[in-house]
Design a protein around this motif. Sequence first.
Motif: not given
Length: 262
Positions: A17-19, A193-194, A212, A234-237, A240
Amino acid sequence: QGIKRNQVLERKFQKLFVLKEVFILKDSEHGSDDGETVVNFAVKQIQTYLQNTRIAGLTWGSKMRSVINNFNEENFNKLYFVQLLGHAINSNRRKNPLMQEVAEKFHAKSLGLPTPLYILNPKIIPALKKEPYFKVIENCYHNLDLLFTGLGTIESFKTNPFLDKNYGPRLFQNIPEEQVAGFIMGRPYNINGEFFSDFEKHICSISMNDITRTPICFCIVRNRFKSKALLGALCSGIITHLVINDDLAQRVLREADQLLGG
């Protein structure tokens, strides 16, 4: 007692999830106080970050109240706390001075957002944003160093009968409720995450752009039944930094597997 972390799962989450940072706490033998442990651990992390923060944003809700109750008093008199969302109006009025409480605890300053969270008439919000007061608060939103939030669900929206009856039909007229995985900062999103773009014109809060752009978006989830809500978030990005326990982490991975047809 020492809190044990599940570092294998942490690495997996960080990659998937690029955290920036993830803390996954091992479940205790008793299980009953895991939610408390998650909150206490998150509080310590956030309090450390606040030492180097000028402007911090926070949302409402019982999770935020437990976080604030658990902070230790400290003198951060250069710190500003900013309310990120208008008030979710409830007909049985309940005073909710979270901003003042957190500011007092840190001998800091605070700025509230004295508007309703949802407004049916889409012309009102652009007009509100022209008000001098909103300009001041928006300037803080542009310069946030950190924000912390929990996650909501469609069920938690419905537990406010006034909101559900008076706002629900209009807000969700083009959004099938079964598609709503959860809410973050007042906004519903699906499992991928949309966010639902129709919703944006009805919400009085920090903008998606400013969310963001905030370098630290700290999310705390202690309810193990929020796995769908957490996977979507988490998918929404947006998130962090994350604090959860490993039971919830396993559930999220199972949901993710199903989503990818694994």
